[in-house]
Motif scaffolding. Structure first.
Motif, PDB file in Angstrom:
ATOM      1  N   GLY A 382       0.651  37.241  -1.561  1.00 51.20           N
ATOM      2  CA  GLY A 382      -0.206  36.182  -1.382  1.00 51.20           C
ATOM      3  C   GLY A 382       0.407  35.525   0.140  1.00 51.20           C
ATOM      4  N   GLN A 383      -0.080  34.770   0.032  1.00 48.94           N
ATOM      5  CA  GLN A 383       0.587  33.080   1.005  1.00 48.94           C
ATOM      6  C   GLN A 383      -0.531  32.117   1.484  1.00 48.94           C
ATOM      7  OE1 GLN A 383       4.696  33.599   2.544  1.00 48.94           O
ATOM      8  NE2 GLN A 383       3.489  35.207   3.184  1.00 48.94           N
ATOM      9  N   TRP A 384      -1.014  31.115   1.210  1.00 50.75           N
ATOM     10  CA  TRP A 384      -2.037  30.554   0.937  1.00 50.75           C
ATOM     11  C   TRP A 384      -1.502  28.566   1.172  1.00 50.75           C
ATOM     12  CZ3 TRP A 384      -1.113  33.593  -3.046  1.00 50.75           C
ATOM     13  CH2 TRP A 384      -1.153  32.998  -4.197  1.00 50.75           C
ATOM     14  N   PRO A 385      -1.762  27.858   1.823  1.00 51.61           N
ATOM     15  CA  PRO A 385      -1.868  27.004   1.975  1.00 51.61           C
ATOM     16  C   PRO A 385      -2.066  25.351   0.983  1.00 51.61           C
ATOM     17  CG  PRO A 385      -3.818  27.081   2.925  1.00 51.61           C
ATOM     18  CD  PRO A 385      -3.736  27.736   2.632  1.00 51.61           C
ATOM     19  N   ASP A 386      -2.900  26.108  -0.369  1.00 51.16           N
ATOM     20  CA  ASP A 386      -3.911  24.917  -0.719  1.00 51.16           C
ATOM     21  C   ASP A 386      -4.429  25.825  -2.330  1.00 51.16           C
ATOM     22  OD1 ASP A 386      -6.163  23.292  -2.213  1.00 51.16           O
ATOM     23  OD2 ASP A 386      -8.064  24.159  -1.305  1.00 51.16           O
ATOM     24  N   ALA A 387      -3.053  24.308  -3.080  1.00 48.67           N
ATOM     25  CA  ALA A 387      -2.664  25.170  -4.075  1.00 48.67           C
ATOM     26  C   ALA A 387      -3.893  25.051  -5.886  1.00 48.67           C
ATOM     27  CB  ALA A 387      -1.490  23.677  -5.134  1.00 48.67           C
ATOM     28  N   SER A 388      -5.339  24.017  -4.833  1.00 50.77           N
ATOM     29  CA  SER A 388      -6.002  24.405  -6.043  1.00 50.77           C
ATOM     30  C   SER A 388      -6.788  26.017  -5.746  1.00 50.77           C
ATOM     31  CB  SER A 388      -6.972  23.844  -5.594  1.00 50.77           C
ATOM     32  OG  SER A 388      -7.837  23.852  -4.436  1.00 50.77           O
ATOM     33  N   GLU A 389      -6.399  26.863  -5.484  1.00 48.79           N
ATOM     34  CA  GLU A 389      -6.921  28.113  -5.276  1.00 48.79           C
ATOM     35  C   GLU A 389      -6.034  28.829  -5.402  1.00 48.79           C
ATOM     36  OE1 GLU A 389      -7.435  28.967  -0.624  1.00 48.79           O
ATOM     37  OE2 GLU A 389      -9.257  27.567  -0.976  1.00 48.79           O
ATOM     38  N   ASN A 390      -4.648  28.222  -6.312  1.00 46.82           N
ATOM     39  CA  ASN A 390      -3.873  29.575  -6.420  1.00 46.82           C
ATOM     40  C   ASN A 390      -3.795  30.322  -7.819  1.00 46.82           C
ATOM     41  OD1 ASN A 390      -1.321  27.557  -5.134  1.00 46.82           O
ATOM     42  ND2 ASN A 390      -0.588  27.170  -7.582  1.00 46.82           N
TER      43      ASN A 390
END
Length: 459
Positions: A382-390
């Motif tokens: 899992g990789q994504w840019p927005d820390a709010s979606e952690n």
């Protein structure tokens, strides 16, 4: 107040020491996984092996934890440590090739893109990672799955020797004839036994390969996967290709309406005669409706960096899980299809890597890497840019893994695991764990090198 402890170390090394308050500190402490935000006391940009020897002795004397950073790709962020000393090998990226002996000598900061660039000049290669920016050191020490594994074994199977700085600051060479027990442990045992400063590899003739990438609707992924498992098992070992589930990437050979939608993908390369490549891919083209595809002869290094723009992006938030599968069963494929709608971003993926062929011809106890009789190594990245979606995205990875794990072996591939997988360490090494703990007790009895998937010294 300035930390004067490092004044003594500065007198003993040639590399740059960067501390909090220095203009370069934030850049120096950053690692690949943007979720990891640690503040080491200092980062030493290693200049040469003598720096490593001095730094290890210094850290022991003053009681500092030490983290080793090669390529910096470690998903758990083991390349850094709060309040400790980071040995950063990023400036040590040299690769020397001896084409007559078919040997490559790689420094500890080299990436697989560096390595393949150097060896390809001579029409040679050895098994490396799927992503070009992955470090040679970390991948090899953890085993080393890649496109060439079916034909030439794991990266660690191609390791001939290693230069190692031990926990007391001394220097040794590890090979079949020198410190053979250490050499055995380095091949899969990760960074538990010392700081490896250089690697010697066996090379093989690999030049232009026939690359193939095919996309399918993820809703028929179980059918695609069933066809894939039969196809890859029947293919000669010159075929190295994975099955994956992604969000459709924005590539020109995939129709735009599929960008961002769940897709199944088969990607890899045929390393035999290039003209024979199309015939070897054809059975998968005939297996199910193809949304888009790309086939072309390419230099091997071109394939190795092809996915760097998706999975090789530094600074993304990241969380990973991994297992081993004895077979790519219908149940495992069903789980993959069920969870594919939740894939967070085009940077995320679930891949199933085949590790049969040459990998299985090495005995389970010949190296530290024990899972020689399984067929696939799945990873949920899992990789994504927005820390709010952690929280939501981490839960997606955990839920997916929990559903898949019931069909898996107890252990998994440590290079694909995260920091909360430490409880699996004995399972990951199966029957080799007790011997690894004994080797650890011999070379690092105080567990100095413990910022890793840690093997504790035997009592």
């Amino acid at each position: 107040m300035a930390d004067t402890r490092f004044d003594a170390l500065r007198e003993q090394v040639r590399g740059q020491i960067i501390e909090a308050g220095d203009p370069e500190y934030d850049a120096a402490r950053a690692v690949f996984n943007g979720m990891v935000d640690r503040r080491p006391a200092a980062v030493l940009r290693v200049s040469q092996t003598a720096d490593v020897m001095a730094a290890v002795r210094f850290a022991r004397e003053v009681g500092l934890d030490v983290a080793l950073r090669g390529g910096g790709h470690s998903a758990p962020g083991f390349g850094t440590v709060d309040g400790g000393l980071v040995l950063d090998f990023a400036a040590r990226r040299g690769v020397r090739v001896d084409p007559a002996a078919r040997r490559a000598y790689a420094e500890a900061g080299a990436t697989w893109a560096d390595y393949n660039h150097a060896t390809h000049a001579f029409g040679l290669a050895s098994t490396g990672g799927i992503i070009g920016s992955t470090g040679v050191a970390g991948l090899t020490l953890g085993g080393g799955i890649g496109y060439l594994a079916r034909k030439h074994g794991l990266a660690c199977d191609n390791l001939i020797s290693a230069d190692v700085v031990l926990a007391d600051g001394s220097f040794v060479k590890a090979s079949e004839s020198e410190n053979a027990d250490l050499f055995w442990a380095l091949r899969g045992g990760s960074g538990n036994f010392g700081a490896v400063t250089s690697f010697e590899f066996q090379l093989h003739p690999v030049d232009t390969v026939h690359v193939g990438i095919m996309f399918f609707d993820a809703t028929i992924g179980a059918d695609v996967g069933a066809a894939y498992r039969e196809w890859i098992a029947a293919q000669p070992e010159e075929m190295g290709a994975f099955l994956g589930f992604h969000q459709g990437p924005p590539v020109p050979f995939l129709p735009e309406e599929w960008h961002g939608r769940p897709v199944a993908v088969i990607g890899g390369m045929w390393t035999g005669d290039v003209d024979a490549g199309p015939a070897h891919w054809q059975p998968m083209l005939d297996a199910a409706p193809v949304l888009g595809s790309m086939f072309a002869p390419m230099p091997y290094p071109a394939l190795n960096v092809m996915f760097d723009g998706l999975s090789g992006v530094p600074g993304l938030q990241g969380y990973w899980k991994a297992d081993f599968l004895r077979a790519l069963t219908d149940d495992a494929l069903r789980v993959a299809v069920e969870h594919s709608p939740g894939i967070p971003t085009p940077h995320s993926a679930n891949h199933f890597y085949p590790i049969d062929g040459a990998v299985s011809r090495v005995a389970a106890d010949a190296t530290a890497f024990p899972y020689r009789d399984v067929a696939f190594a799945p990873v949920i990245a899992g990789q994504w840019p927005d820390a709010s979606e952690n929280a939501a995205n981490i839960q997606w990875v955990r839920d997916y893994w929990a559903d898949l794990h019931q069909y898996s072996e107890p252990g998994g591939y440590i290079n694909f695991q995260d920091a909360d997988d430490q409880s699996r360490i004995e399972d990951n090494y199966s029957g080799n764990y007790a011997r690894l703990a004994q080797v650890k007790a011999t070379y690092d009895p105080d567990n100095f090198f413990h910022i890793n998937q840690n093997i504790r010294p035997a009592a």
